[in-house]
Design a protein around this motif. Sequence first.
Motif, PDB file in Angstrom:
ATOM      1  N   LEU A 118       6.856 -32.415  36.003  1.00 16.48           N
ATOM      2  CA  LEU A 118       6.614 -31.265  36.895  1.00 16.48           C
ATOM      3  C   LEU A 118       8.006 -30.899  37.362  1.00 16.48           C
ATOM      4  O   LEU A 118       8.461 -29.476  37.285  1.00 16.48           O
ATOM      5  CB  LEU A 118       5.747 -31.724  37.877  1.00 16.48           C
TER       6      LEU A 118
ATOM      7  N   THR B 209       9.421 -26.890  36.564  1.00 16.24           N
ATOM      8  CA  THR B 209       9.769 -25.897  37.571  1.00 16.24           C
ATOM      9  C   THR B 209      11.204 -25.785  37.549  1.00 16.24           C
ATOM     10  O   THR B 209      11.773 -24.720  38.226  1.00 16.24           O
ATOM     11  CB  THR B 209       9.043 -26.538  38.777  1.00 16.24           C
ATOM     12  N   ARG B 210      12.162 -26.675  37.349  1.00 17.55           N
ATOM     13  CA  ARG B 210      13.529 -26.326  37.375  1.00 17.55           C
ATOM     14  C   ARG B 210      13.996 -25.269  36.270  1.00 17.55           C
ATOM     15  O   ARG B 210      14.872 -24.594  36.471  1.00 17.55           O
ATOM     16  CB  ARG B 210      14.314 -27.691  37.253  1.00 17.55           C
TER      17      ARG B 210
ATOM     18  N   PRO C 240      10.991 -21.134  35.388  1.00 18.57           N
ATOM     19  CA  PRO C 240      11.033 -20.015  36.103  1.00 18.57           C
ATOM     20  C   PRO C 240      12.446 -19.290  36.141  1.00 18.57           C
ATOM     21  O   PRO C 240      12.582 -17.941  36.174  1.00 18.57           O
ATOM     22  CB  PRO C 240      10.794 -20.279  37.618  1.00 18.57           C
TER      23      PRO C 240
ATOM     24  N   GLY D  34      11.960 -25.272  29.219  1.00 18.20           N
ATOM     25  CA  GLY D  34      10.446 -25.248  29.944  1.00 18.20           C
ATOM     26  C   GLY D  34       9.124 -25.097  29.321  1.00 18.20           C
ATOM     27  O   GLY D  34       8.442 -25.550  29.514  1.00 18.20           O
TER      28      GLY D  34
ATOM     29  N   LEU E   5       5.995 -27.488  29.125  1.00 20.83           N
ATOM     30  CA  LEU E   5       4.719 -27.218  30.031  1.00 20.83           C
ATOM     31  C   LEU E   5       3.603 -27.840  29.531  1.00 20.83           C
ATOM     32  O   LEU E   5       2.801 -28.586  30.290  1.00 20.83           O
ATOM     33  CB  LEU E   5       4.861 -25.725  29.706  1.00 20.83           C
TER      34      LEU E   5
ATOM     35  N   THR F 244       3.437 -31.435  30.433  1.00 20.71           N
ATOM     36  CA  THR F 244       3.275 -31.823  31.871  1.00 20.71           C
ATOM     37  C   THR F 244       1.826 -31.700  32.218  1.00 20.71           C
ATOM     38  O   THR F 244       1.295 -32.434  32.947  1.00 20.71           O
ATOM     39  CB  THR F 244       3.996 -30.847  32.550  1.00 20.71           C
TER      40      THR F 244
ATOM     41  N   LEU G   9      -1.198 -31.277  37.660  1.00 19.51           N
ATOM     42  CA  LEU G   9      -0.737 -30.579  38.742  1.00 19.51           C
ATOM     43  C   LEU G   9      -1.023 -31.318  40.042  1.00 19.51           C
ATOM     44  O   LEU G   9      -2.181 -31.684  40.212  1.00 19.51           O
ATOM     45  CB  LEU G   9      -0.916 -29.098  38.786  1.00 19.51           C
TER      46      LEU G   9
ATOM     47  N   LEU H 172       8.107 -27.396  48.056  1.00 21.33           N
ATOM     48  CA  LEU H 172       8.632 -25.862  47.518  1.00 21.33           C
ATOM     49  C   LEU H 172       9.879 -25.700  47.775  1.00 21.33           C
ATOM     50  O   LEU H 172      10.434 -24.938  46.817  1.00 21.33           O
ATOM     51  CB  LEU H 172       7.581 -24.885  48.248  1.00 21.33           C
TER      52      LEU H 172
ATOM     53  N   PHE I 112      11.692 -27.360  45.095  1.00 19.32           N
ATOM     54  CA  PHE I 112      11.599 -26.865  43.732  1.00 19.32           C
ATOM     55  C   PHE I 112      12.248 -25.549  43.511  1.00 19.32           C
ATOM     56  O   PHE I 112      13.052 -25.312  42.710  1.00 19.32           O
ATOM     57  CB  PHE I 112      10.162 -26.636  43.425  1.00 19.32           C
TER      58      PHE I 112
ATOM     59  N   GLY J 237      15.376 -24.863  41.091  1.00 18.28           N
ATOM     60  CA  GLY J 237      15.421 -23.747  40.142  1.00 18.28           C
ATOM     61  C   GLY J 237      16.373 -22.651  40.158  1.00 18.28           C
ATOM     62  O   GLY J 237      17.136 -22.451  39.080  1.00 18.28           O
TER      63      GLY J 237
END
Length: 304
Positions: free
Chosen positions: A38, A42-43, A46, A188, A192, A195, A201, A210, A213, A217
């Motif tokens: 994860l 997320t790094r 996005p 990513g 995905l 993951t 999740l 948050l 992350f 990112g």
Amino acid sequence: MKRDRAFGDSALTALAPAIWGTTYLVTTEFLPPDRPLLASVTRALPAGLILLALGRTLPRGMWWWRALILGVLNIGAFLYLLFVAAYRLPGGVAALVMSVQPMVVLALSALLLKEKVRAIHVAACVVGAVGVGLLVLQPHAGMDAVGVGAGLLGAVSMAAGIVLTKLWGRPEGVGVLTFTGWQLTVGGLVLLPVTLIGEGLPSTLTGSNLAGFAYLGLVGALFAYAIWFRGVERLPALAVSFLSFASPLTATALGYLVLDQALSPLQVVGAAAVVASVVLAQSRGSRRKKTAQAQEAPPEFADA
């Protein structure tokens, strides 16, 4: 002027691994526990999508499979292995294990880039290998075998990515930000489904999660990888690889200052040996392409 420009390129490039050195602290203090996949997705994803939206250019022809290979080596596989090491090892130790990367770059550069291996480089590799051995092969060091293995494999993955990036360059007319976006997005997207199937999740995320992350990112991926690939393009492969030692220095400093982490005396000797290997190789490694680099006009940092 040219010397000042080379120093500026090196200093800016070294900022990327210095930022990556904060990953270990952020992982243990801000991210949900035991979520390396994860954290990797997320790094990377996005930030990659943001750069793709800005560049509005997709790979063409052979660059589809090249982007796939580079995205896996530089981003997907590397980030996953990095976070496995970060979760299982003290930050400074994890970063120092991954500092074998220049030795792998040296071997791959000789094989793929046909660069001459000098005696001083071989000596640097031997000193570095001894240093890493002293660092991780301690009976009471509490080293996690999976963490150490992940760190070593992560170093190999990034080293292969550096050399292939030097070998292939990037497509004409494609800026470094778009080139970075390709790789972040590929890395990513590859991670995905793994993951979602392997970790799923989390049911809840805290504000600290948050924030962690978001930092990884935006700062650790979007900004850091952009200046890193700029440096890979402008500097010799071996020279840019040695700049990655800014990561363990940052991680070790943060571990000492924030987390009260310490190394045993033999581990300190091992760390010093790794530093010595970097200095030994860097003293010659950055000279070989100086004339050739002075004659080149590298592409600008931003997309044209």
